[in-house]
Design a protein around this motif. Structure first.
Motif, PDB file in Angstrom:
ATOM      1  N   PHE A  58       4.085  -7.367   5.778  1.00  0.00           N
ATOM      2  CA  PHE A  58       2.646  -6.488   6.401  1.00  0.00           C
ATOM      3  C   PHE A  58       1.958  -6.957   4.820  1.00  0.00           C
ATOM      4  O   PHE A  58       2.296  -7.438   3.398  1.00  0.00           O
ATOM      5  CB  PHE A  58       2.141  -5.822   5.924  1.00  0.00           C
ATOM      6  CG  PHE A  58       3.598  -5.083   6.988  1.00  0.00           C
ATOM      7  CD1 PHE A  58       4.034  -5.376   8.106  1.00  0.00           C
ATOM      8  CD2 PHE A  58       5.172  -4.392   6.964  1.00  0.00           C
ATOM      9  CE1 PHE A  58       4.768  -5.196   8.707  1.00  0.00           C
ATOM     10  CE2 PHE A  58       6.235  -3.677   7.422  1.00  0.00           C
ATOM     11  CZ  PHE A  58       5.652  -4.063   9.048  1.00  0.00           C
ATOM     12  N   VAL A  60      -1.268  -4.425   2.717  1.00  0.00           N
ATOM     13  CA  VAL A  60      -1.581  -3.888   2.814  1.00  0.00           C
ATOM     14  C   VAL A  60      -3.174  -4.014   2.546  1.00  0.00           C
ATOM     15  O   VAL A  60      -3.335  -4.273   1.039  1.00  0.00           O
ATOM     16  CB  VAL A  60      -1.365  -3.086   1.241  1.00  0.00           C
ATOM     17  CG1 VAL A  60      -1.071  -1.272   1.389  1.00  0.00           C
ATOM     18  CG2 VAL A  60       0.698  -2.135   1.760  1.00  0.00           C
ATOM     19  N   GLY A 111      11.302  -4.136  -0.193  1.00  0.00           N
ATOM     20  CA  GLY A 111      10.279  -4.288   0.291  1.00  0.00           C
ATOM     21  C   GLY A 111       9.203  -3.956   0.065  1.00  0.00           C
ATOM     22  O   GLY A 111       8.337  -5.111   0.876  1.00  0.00           O
ATOM     23  N   ARG A 138       8.486  -6.273  -5.248  1.00  0.00           N
ATOM     24  CA  ARG A 138       8.414  -5.693  -4.044  1.00  0.00           C
ATOM     25  C   ARG A 138       9.816  -4.945  -5.121  1.00  0.00           C
ATOM     26  O   ARG A 138      10.458  -5.427  -5.648  1.00  0.00           O
ATOM     27  CB  ARG A 138       8.886  -6.647  -3.605  1.00  0.00           C
ATOM     28  CG  ARG A 138       7.635  -7.832  -2.593  1.00  0.00           C
ATOM     29  CD  ARG A 138       8.284  -7.792  -1.562  1.00  0.00           C
ATOM     30  NE  ARG A 138       6.931  -8.541  -1.005  1.00  0.00           N
ATOM     31  CZ  ARG A 138       6.510  -9.574  -0.684  1.00  0.00           C
ATOM     32  NH1 ARG A 138       7.655 -10.554  -1.075  1.00  0.00           N
ATOM     33  NH2 ARG A 138       5.582  -9.491  -0.516  1.00  0.00           N
ATOM     34  N   GLN A 177       6.767  -0.030   6.787  1.00  0.00           N
ATOM     35  CA  GLN A 177       7.644  -0.369   7.145  1.00  0.00           C
ATOM     36  C   GLN A 177       8.466   0.359   7.715  1.00  0.00           C
ATOM     37  O   GLN A 177       9.285   0.039   8.499  1.00  0.00           O
ATOM     38  CB  GLN A 177       8.418  -0.494   5.705  1.00  0.00           C
ATOM     39  CG  GLN A 177       7.166  -2.033   5.128  1.00  0.00           C
ATOM     40  CD  GLN A 177       8.846  -2.378   3.988  1.00  0.00           C
ATOM     41  OE1 GLN A 177       9.185  -1.012   2.801  1.00  0.00           O
ATOM     42  NE2 GLN A 177       9.426  -3.789   4.174  1.00  0.00           N
TER      43      GLN A 177
ATOM     44  N   VAL B  34       8.505  -7.182   4.155  1.00  0.00           N
ATOM     45  CA  VAL B  34       8.362  -6.800   2.990  1.00  0.00           C
ATOM     46  C   VAL B  34       6.689  -6.928   3.068  1.00  0.00           C
ATOM     47  O   VAL B  34       6.029  -7.293   3.886  1.00  0.00           O
ATOM     48  CB  VAL B  34       8.761  -8.367   1.819  1.00  0.00           C
ATOM     49  CG1 VAL B  34      10.026  -8.336   1.877  1.00  0.00           C
ATOM     50  CG2 VAL B  34       7.822  -9.249   2.586  1.00  0.00           C
ATOM     51  N   VAL B  35       6.414  -6.291   1.885  1.00  0.00           N
ATOM     52  CA  VAL B  35       5.125  -6.305   1.591  1.00  0.00           C
ATOM     53  C   VAL B  35       3.798  -6.797   0.643  1.00  0.00           C
ATOM     54  O   VAL B  35       4.586  -7.173   0.191  1.00  0.00           O
ATOM     55  CB  VAL B  35       4.889  -4.342   1.024  1.00  0.00           C
ATOM     56  CG1 VAL B  35       3.194  -4.135   1.290  1.00  0.00           C
ATOM     57  CG2 VAL B  35       5.607  -3.620   2.392  1.00  0.00           C
ATOM     58  N   SER B  36       2.609  -6.756   0.912  1.00  0.00           N
ATOM     59  CA  SER B  36       2.089  -7.428   0.158  1.00  0.00           C
ATOM     60  C   SER B  36       0.539  -7.181   0.116  1.00  0.00           C
ATOM     61  O   SER B  36       0.356  -6.308   0.742  1.00  0.00           O
ATOM     62  CB  SER B  36       1.995  -9.054   0.117  1.00  0.00           C
ATOM     63  OG  SER B  36       1.551  -9.066   0.936  1.00  0.00           O
ATOM     64  N   LEU B  37      -0.522  -6.818  -0.833  1.00  0.00           N
ATOM     65  CA  LEU B  37      -1.461  -6.366  -0.978  1.00  0.00           C
ATOM     66  C   LEU B  37      -2.679  -7.300  -0.637  1.00  0.00           C
ATOM     67  O   LEU B  37      -2.608  -8.385  -0.748  1.00  0.00           O
ATOM     68  CB  LEU B  37      -1.376  -6.205  -2.540  1.00  0.00           C
ATOM     69  CG  LEU B  37      -0.445  -4.779  -2.805  1.00  0.00           C
ATOM     70  CD1 LEU B  37      -1.130  -4.466  -4.061  1.00  0.00           C
ATOM     71  CD2 LEU B  37      -0.152  -3.617  -1.968  1.00  0.00           C
TER      72      LEU B  37
END
Lengths: 462, 285
Positions: A58, A60, A111, A138, A177, B34-37
């Motif tokens: 994802f 943000v 994550g 992360r 998530q 997973v996450v990113s900005l």
């Protein structure tokens, strides 16, 4: 024998190789994008991945009114070891910083993105005095007992942590998530990975699962023209939509449903962004006479910039209290339900049958079986070539192109809820995306309650 | 035999394994995520996000001129069937199509070929401040027909919808930028609506109760938009001259994106007079 085992070996290798070829999952682009020139279609895909990411990676995007789930803490001690970077946080450890960052879900932070913000801004500035964007890392894992946050890099490898005691730590993205994991367990088989309402099970249904990508949800408490609120989505997940294939998830804990709501809102915003981008690009970069890639790049901000602003404005509005429809009179005073007496029911029946007022019977029919005269009209639909054509049979259609029947009110089954206030809102707000209009301010609240009393009395009448 | 079983088993594993990969991607709840900005990710990072710069080009433009034009259909217009024959309406037969058939307004061509209800407009406002003093066009519902069939509205300025019929109508609007709306309008009532954002294309609105009723509206944030009249004529005034404009020309029967038309406007009383042609195939007839 040697030959045989080598054959088996080759087959096994093929099996393994074949399965390893699986590429990273991506959201499927809407078929509307087929009208675009190839370079424009690629640009839409790239922009959507920059703003939203993929099903398991994802982004943000701060412009979106989505609670991605943020926790914060303060660095107490920095540990570097062969395992990579870890920080021990001060006494409180991580604490929820947004409403949907759940206390109970901190074990599943792996994550999520980690940002360390220096307490001394000068330490993060270059020699020229420009501030430097903090690196996004992360969470590998979080141990709430030892208050230790293990940090990894974007690829999951051990990472050095550039942090000092007193720096603040923020962890973001865990709610989405969590919502995504639950969505993939409970929702995806009907609503699809991208929320297009076309999961593997959807083909067997003749009340189609909602396609979120227009940003339209049918049953809302919000006023005409306003998106669905979190409360609306929470209710329909908890209670289901009776009379359809949408089941009730009453047994799931509230925080799970809230996380799913957030994921569904996010999918709806992604779909809307996709729709808006494709539409604006189709004007100049359609398959016929595309203006070219150089022109696309030159005007790119004109296409993209309004999208985030519009999503933010429209979805934020739905959360404002003033946008929820309550039974109030002109002075803003609450109007309680009129007692469901025989007189009130009779008044409601007259409004139902009055073509110069609510005009319900034109669609719902005089006997309220959903067979009014309007259902006998042949409507225009979008044909296979994208042009309007006459529908093959009479009837009404919703904005998704599905044929819809006005509700048979004798059944006593109400998809948007059966509480009197639900029926009240259905009458005043309408059913969004369908031919069912709202009465808005054209009826007095007492008149609407009379109609509610009549509608609720229909199933028990001879 | 054992060999065959082994091979079959391996093939089965291979097939099953690979079929899995064909399932709609991301279908596995257990797959890690997973996450990113993007931007600051909503976090206070202590540095401002970089603002984009507008790519507007400054143009030397002359005194204003007026664009007068006409749009004609090249070729014969097919005869269209009435939407509802006289006395044939199943809904409100005493009001709808009671005194005459309801004609199909999707293609209106004058005797000498003028094409009505064509939108001619600038997709993007030129540089400048274009305050509006004109009153907005009112939309009426009369004898189960929307009047007019095609109209231009200004963003941010309230528009009025009225109902002159003896039955309730509802105006069901599905836009691209301004959301959707659908409310009932009993006889003699009016509604006010404000469209906040300009629309890239005209949108279609219908009445759900009398679903043959439709109209098209375009919302713009400038005054340089017009709809052709019954003779196919249009006029757009006060355009700075000497600049090449790209107008969009859009008709409900034409292609979804309409057509582009480039023109330079002459200054002053010398009107820029143009004629544009649509062929029958342009309209998919």
């Amino acid at each position: 024998m040697k030959l045989r085992s080598s054959t088996v070996c080759i087959l096994m290798c093929l099996a393994i190789a074949g399965c390893h070829k699986r590429s990273a999952p991506r959201f499927k682009l809407s078929t509307d994008s087929n009208s675009l020139a190839r370079y424009a279609r690629n640009a839409v895909q790239d922009e959507l991945e920059a703003g939203f990411g993929t099903p398991d990676s994802f982004v943000v995007w701060s412009e979106l009114p989505v609670d991605f789930g943020t926790y914060s803490g303060e660095v107490g001690r920095v540990l570097q070891s062969g395992e990579g970077g870890s920080v021990v946080l001060s006494a409180d450890g991580l604490t929820p910083a947004t409403e949907l960052a759940f206390d109970s879900r901190m074990q599943s932070l792996a994550g999520a993105a980690v940002v360390v913000v220096p307490s001394d801004p000068d330490s993060a500035a270059t020699e020229e005095g420009e501030s430097v964007e903090p690196t996004v890392l992360r969470v590998g894992s979080y141990d709430s007992d030892s208050k230790t946050l293990q940090i990894v890099d974007q690829d999951g490898h051990s990472a050095a942590v550039n942090a000092e005691k007193g720096d603040s730590v923020q962890v973001v993205g865990s709610t989405l998530q969590f919502g995504r994991d639950l969505y993939h367990r409970h929702c995806v088989h009907c609503h699809g990975t991208s929320g297009d309402g076309n999961g593997p099970t959807a083909q067997y249904f003749n009340v189609k699962p909602r396609d979120y990508r227009r940003g339209v949800f049918k049953f809302t408490s919000t006023k005409d023209g306003v998106r669905a609120s979190r409360d609306d989505l929470f209710r329909i997940i908890k209670l289901g939509a009776p009379g359809t294939y949408m089941p009730s998830f009453m047994l799931l804990p509230d925080d799970e449903v809230l996380a799913m709501v957030e994921y569904v809102r996010w999918l709806a915003m992604r779909g809307e962004a996709e729709r808006k981008l494709i539409l604006s690009l189709s004007l100049d970069h359609g398959k016929d006479e595309p203006a070219g890639e150089a022109s696309l790049q030159e005007n790119w901000s004109d296409y993209v910039e309004p999208v985030g602003e519009e999503l933010n404005a429209d979805w934020s509005l739905a959360e404002e209290n003033g946008e929820v429809m309550f039974p109030v009179n002109e002075e803003g005073k609450s109007v309680a339900r009129v007692e469901p007496t025989a007189e009130s029911i009779a008044r409601g029946r007259r409004l139902f049958m009055d073509k110069a007022s609510a005009n319900c019977f034109s669609c719902h029919g005089e006997t309220a079986r959903g067979n009014g005269a309007s259902t006998e009209v042949i409507n225009k639909i979008i044909g296979p070539e994208g042009k309007e054509v006459d529908a093959p049979e009479p009837g009404l259609f919703d904005v998704w192109g599905n044929k819809v029947k006005p509700r048979d009110l004798t059944s006593g089954i109400f998809r948007g809820g059966r509480r009197p206030i639900d029926i009240y809102r259905r009458i005043v707000v309408g059913i969004k995306g369908t031919p069912m209009p709202g009465t808005a301010n054209k009826l007095e609240p007492e008149q609407v309650w009379d109609l509610v009393n009549y509608v609720l009395s229909i199933p028990t009448q001879d | 035999m054992k060999y065959l079983t082994t091979v079959l088993a391996v093939v089965a594993v291979a097939t099953v394994g690979c079929d899995m990969s064909k399932i709609d991607p991301g279908g596995g709840a257990s797959a890690p995520s997973v996450v990113s900005l993007r931007g600051s990710g909503g976090l206070d990072l202590g540095s401002g996000a970089g603002g984009g710069t507008g790519g507007g080009t400054v143009v030397e433009s002359g005194p204003p001129g007026t664009l007068v034009g006409r749009i004609v259909l090249d070729g014969d217009a097919p005869a269209l069937n009435a939407l509802v024959g006289q006395g044939q309406s199943s809904v409100d037969p005493t009001i709808c199509a009671a005194d005459g058939a309801i004609v199909d307004e999707s293609l209106q061509v004058s005797a000498d070929g003028g094409l009505a209800n064509v939108f001619v407009y600038l997709s993007k406002a030129p540089e400048g401040d274009f305050a509006t003093s004109e009153s907005q066009k009112v939309l009426d519902q009369k004898a189960c027909v929307f009047l007019p069939h095609a109209l231009v509205w200004r963003s941010g300025v309230p528009v009025q919808l009225i109902n002159s019929d003896g039955t309730s109508h509802n105006v069901s609007i599905t836009t691209n930028k301004n959301g959707n709306s659908n409310s009932t309008m009993p006889p003699g009532t009016s509604s006010e609506m404000t469209f906040k954002r300009p629309e890239p294309l005209p949108f279609k609105a219908t009445c759900s109760i009398h679903s043959w009723m439709s109209f098209y509206a375009l919302v713009v944030d400038h005054p340089f938009a017009a709809v052709t009249d019954a003779d196919g004529k249009f006029q757009i005034a006060n355009l700075p001259s000497g600049v090449e404009y790209t107008f969009r020309v859009w008709h409900e029967k034409g292609s979804r994106a309409g057509r582009k038309w480039k023109v330079v406007v002459n200054p002053g009383p010398d009107l820029t007079n143009v004629e544009l042609q649509y062929t029958a195939s342009d309209l998919g007839l």
